[in-house]
Design a protein around this motif. Structure first.
Motif, mmCIF file in Angstrom:
data_model
loop_
_atom_site.group_PDB
_atom_site.id
_atom_site.type_symbol
_atom_site.label_atom_id
_atom_site.label_comp_id
_atom_site.label_asym_id
_atom_site.label_seq_id
_atom_site.Cartn_x
_atom_site.Cartn_y
_atom_site.Cartn_z
ATOM 1 N N ASN A 1 -57.994 -16.135 3.841
ATOM 2 C CA ASN A 1 -57.023 -15.338 4.587
ATOM 3 C C ASN A 1 -57.648 -14.587 5.748
ATOM 4 O O ASN A 1 -56.927 -13.976 6.544
ATOM 5 C CB ASN A 1 -56.333 -14.346 3.646
ATOM 6 C CG ASN A 1 -54.947 -13.980 4.097
ATOM 7 O OD1 ASN A 1 -54.257 -14.779 4.734
ATOM 8 N ND2 ASN A 1 -54.515 -12.771 3.793
ATOM 9 N N SER B 1 -47.284 -14.373 1.033
ATOM 10 C CA SER B 1 -48.624 -13.859 0.742
ATOM 11 C C SER B 1 -49.612 -14.960 0.379
ATOM 12 O O SER B 1 -50.823 -14.736 0.396
ATOM 13 C CB SER B 1 -48.551 -12.840 -0.401
ATOM 14 O OG SER B 1 -48.014 -13.445 -1.580
ATOM 15 N N ASP C 1 -50.569 -15.487 -6.617
ATOM 16 C CA ASP C 1 -51.110 -14.131 -6.674
ATOM 17 C C ASP C 1 -50.326 -13.258 -7.643
ATOM 18 O O ASP C 1 -50.650 -12.074 -7.808
ATOM 19 C CB ASP C 1 -51.147 -13.490 -5.290
ATOM 20 C CG ASP C 1 -49.801 -13.528 -4.590
ATOM 21 O OD1 ASP C 1 -48.795 -13.863 -5.258
ATOM 22 O OD2 ASP C 1 -49.745 -13.246 -3.378
#
Length: 421
Positions: A169, A247, A343
């Motif tokens: 990320n 995300s 996640d």
């Protein structure tokens, strides 16, 4: 081909020194430079190219000449050893060798921009990435056609180490493309088990009577040896559930690329027995048809077209309910290894997630939760979805950088070992 090495080839094939000279000196001629550039572009696109293949390719061109079809066939035979690289090679070859006068004008035709040229099929992303340095160099020096271009960016040992440990990320656009190529080379040997099916084997416990009778018939009815049957060893069935919410967006693309290459049939002599892949966000998307593509770019294109909720929210409970209602008989089993990549930031109802995860755990062999947030030492699964996942998963593993992917097979084996006891 020069010096002492050229004579045997010329004698064996009828080629003369005059014919070979048309291709240029192998040490300093244009053929060597052009072929080197083409090989570097292939390597940049993910095709395995080393010095031995480059030398063999040069010898092949000396033998077949500069006819375009002969060149394509010879170089493809040398460079392509995997089916998923075949179309990448052909597209890259077409971009490099459009001009029939290859030996003189190849560099000017590497990236042709003639406006009257009709548009063909879109290039694969691996081909576009491989040609990007050439495009940039040509824009900076449009008048220089025969300059030497450095194709490969040099990386120090510290740079390579940093890239291996960098979070997916936090990568720049260029680093992300580089990592996307590197993850294709990471292996994932899966756990194996002895199936009920048998095959001839020296260490088997059951006699192979049919083979014994056939051998005895060749020796006048005397049974000189007793062949054995062994249980066939095969990898566990694999079910992959990938979170494609906002995300997880950058992780999901890289992990899909990694799983496609690492679990392809016959990859590294391992492969998988059965492989089913689903993406989930606000709903469930079957990516198993996309994973049947041998080429990674084609898989990503198919997956992107199929996923309608990319970068949205996460409702894992509803996705698992859809999995149970529509795909349960095809997917679950006592030996199925489930890799749930998320996640854990679920926005659905915890009660629904609790019920569906309980069903999934009862109908699979092992449920492993692969969580990028485990990279933080102080991470605790306190979110509602994460807490339910933590209770039902047999183990949790981090997947957030190249290093974690390279250690994934060892980590899976370590997590599963206590369960086998």
């Amino acid at each position: 081909m020069s010096g002492a090495g050229a004579a045997p080839v010329a004698a064996a094939t009828g080629w003369t020194h005059a014919t070979a000279s048309q291709l240029g000196d192998a040490r300093s001629g244009k053929l060597a430079d052009n072929l080197t550039g083409f090989g570097r572009a292939l390597r940049r696109s993910g095709v395995p190219v080393d010095a031995a293949r480059m030398a063999l390719a040069q010898q092949a061109l000396l033998l077949v000449g500069l006819a375009r079809q002969d060149m394509a066939a010879a170089l493809e035979a040398v460079f392509v050893s995997r089916e998923q690289d075949r179309q990448v090679f052909r597209e890259l070859f077409a971009a490099y060798f459009r001009n029939p006068d290859v030996a003189q004008k190849l560099l000017a035709q590497m990236l042709p921009t003639a406006p009257e040229k009709s548009k063909g099929a879109p290039r694969r992303q691996r081909v576009a990435d491989a040609l990007a340095p050439l495009r940039a160099a040509r824009q900076q020096h449009p008048s220089t056609q025969e300059q030497k271009i450095e194709f490969d960016a040099a990386m120090t040992a510290s740079d390579q180490q940093r890239l291996r440990r960098a979070d997916f990320n936090q990568l720049t656009a260029g680093e992300y493309q580089l990592v996307q190529r590197l993850v294709r080379e990471v292996a994932l040997p899966l756990p194996r088990y002895a199936s009920r099916r048998t095959c001839p084997g020296s260490r088997g416990s059951r006699p192979h009577w049919a083979a014994a009778m056939r051998r005895a018939a060749r020796t006048g009815g005397e049974m000189l040896e007793l062949p054995r049957l062994a249980r066939r060893d095969q990898p566990v069935p694999l079910l992959v559930l990938v979170d494609v919410s906002g995300s997880m967006e950058r992780y999901a693309r890289l992990l899909l690329t990694f799983l496609h290459a690492a679990t392809a049939p016959g990859q590294g002599g391992q492969g998988v027995g059965r492989r089913d892949v689903f993406a989930f966000g606000t709903g469930l998307t079957d990516l198993t048809p996309a994973f049947r593509h041998a080429d990674g770019d084609a898989m990503l294109a198919h997956a992107s077209a199929a996923i309608t909720d990319f970068a949205g929210g996460t409702r894992l409970g509803e996705a698992l309910h859809q999995l149970r209602r529509q795909h349960a008989r095809r997917l679950v089993g006592r030996r199925t290894l489930v890799l749930l990549i998320s996640d854990g930031l679920d926005t659905g109802e915890p009660a629904a997630l609790l019920q569906e995860l309980g069903w999934l755990r009862r109908h699979c062999g092992q449920l492993l939760w692969l969580n990028p947030l485990l990279r933080y030492e102080g991470y605790r699964p306190t979110a509602r979805g994460a807490e339910v996942l933590h209770r039902h998963a047999h183990g949790m593993l981090a997947v957030h950088n190249l290093e974690s992917l390279q250690q994934l097979a060892h980590s899976i084996a370590a997590v599963l070992q206590p369960q086998r006891r």
